[in-house]
Design a protein around this motif. Sequence first.
Motif, PDB file in Angstrom:
ATOM      1  N   ARG A  58       0.796  -1.050   0.045  1.00  0.00           N
ATOM      2  CA  ARG A  58      -0.056  -0.063   0.034  1.00  0.00           C
ATOM      3  C   ARG A  58       0.880   1.329   0.129  1.00  0.00           C
ATOM      4  N   ARG A  60       0.450   4.298   1.585  1.00  0.00           N
ATOM      5  CA  ARG A  60       0.495   4.898   2.822  1.00  0.00           C
ATOM      6  C   ARG A  60       0.481   3.908   3.868  1.00  0.00           C
ATOM      7  N   PRO A  61       1.163   4.322   5.165  1.00  0.00           N
ATOM      8  CA  PRO A  61       0.987   3.445   6.300  1.00  0.00           C
ATOM      9  C   PRO A  61      -0.544   3.600   7.094  1.00  0.00           C
ATOM     10  N   ASN A  62      -0.960   2.643   7.765  1.00  0.00           N
ATOM     11  CA  ASN A  62      -2.187   2.612   8.452  1.00  0.00           C
ATOM     12  C   ASN A  62      -3.575   2.628   7.384  1.00  0.00           C
ATOM     13  N   THR A  63      -3.199   1.851   6.370  1.00  0.00           N
ATOM     14  CA  THR A  63      -4.178   1.678   5.671  1.00  0.00           C
ATOM     15  C   THR A  63      -4.292   0.158   5.883  1.00  0.00           C
ATOM     16  N   PHE A  64      -5.268  -0.859   5.202  1.00  0.00           N
ATOM     17  CA  PHE A  64      -5.266  -2.313   5.190  1.00  0.00           C
ATOM     18  C   PHE A  64      -3.949  -2.816   4.296  1.00  0.00           C
ATOM     19  N   GLU A  65      -3.207  -3.634   5.173  1.00  0.00           N
ATOM     20  CA  GLU A  65      -2.087  -4.056   4.632  1.00  0.00           C
ATOM     21  C   GLU A  65      -2.094  -5.695   4.218  1.00  0.00           C
ATOM     22  N   SER A 240      -9.861  -3.239   0.042  1.00  0.00           N
ATOM     23  CA  SER A 240      -9.020  -2.598  -0.949  1.00  0.00           C
ATOM     24  C   SER A 240      -9.503  -2.490  -2.410  1.00  0.00           C
TER      25      SER A 240
END
Length: 376
Positions: A58, A60-65, A240
Amino acid sequence: MDFKNKDTYFADLLAERGRPLVIAGPCSAESEQQVMQTAEALKKLNVHLFRAGIWKPRSRPNTFEGVGLQGLAWLARVKQELGMRVTTEVATGRHVEEALKQGIDVLWIGARTTVNPFAVQEIADALSGVNIPVMVKNPVNPDLALWIGAIERIYQAGITDLAAIHRGFSSYQPSKYRNAPVWQIPIELKARFQNLPVIVDPSHIGGTRDLIYPLSQRALDMGCDGVMIETHPNPAEALSDAEQQVTPATLADILSKLQVRKTNYDDAELVNRAEELRLKIDAADHDLIGALAQRMALVEQIGEYKKQNNVQVLQLERWKEIFRTRADWAAEAGINPAFVEELYKLIHVESIRKQTSIMQAGNPETKPNTEPEQAS
Ligand code: PEP
Ligand code: MN
């Protein structure tokens, strides 16, 4: 690289011609229930391979990985209970090891990984001595040499059961696509490696559901071998790529509408007619190149004239006028003005190059670019 056209996973699937290879499943595995529900629906559609991302790259961090390791067990359940083949994305050597432990059938390398030779080499090293089919997505940037390089790294690890996935290229230009298809790149790849299957991912090219069907048909019309389509039981709620996923019912509809064309004219009458038209096209192209040569000779004359009179090469007002009038002429002639504008950008770059080389004889910057594309 030499790819076999039989006795490999992809070649054998493609041998049952008349039907493109179909890979489908959610962008991401989200829960065991979502994975099983999707797979059950897709099994009824006879898809060849069930996909789901476990580790999600992803921006950006803090999104569903992604759900990580636990998702591999869900894919293993799809394989055991439904007898489907399963595939997931790997981006590190550890991902490869974990996926192999769980018996994942096919691996794929994502676009953000293909750009990085260190990462691809790490995957190749983890695959050394293993017998598993691998699919390599194109890099995010439109660089054929980088795509081929990644395929080569995996090939050199001993994996010859390979396929390429065309998922489009990121671009700065606003466009209706999420990733521009730039079809000439996968076509060039096909031309260089004839037995390498090329699968198209219309979900990541299009970025919206509406584009999946036309892009899939386009893929088949370009002679590509299959499609990878993101499918989710409830796309609007997907964690996602919600905009580009379709339900299994929509996928069924898309697949039923897809037309598989003949690879060639299969009758002498058709061949003759096509040959006649091709000859006319050859003659038209000959005229086109003659007209370009004439134009370039005039460009040179003006270049000499500018040099004698010490006038700068770029004449902005004239250029704007050319650009405008040619687009208008194109519209009048019933051809796409945007296409003619693009063509004139190329013609203008070449005209400027020619005149600059007249102004500054021997300038290495103005040498014509005749080199084939360079790998770094
Ligand atoms: C995907 O297939 O979900 C994915 C992350 O694709 P890409 O590598 O093409 O962006
Ligand atoms: Mn996705």
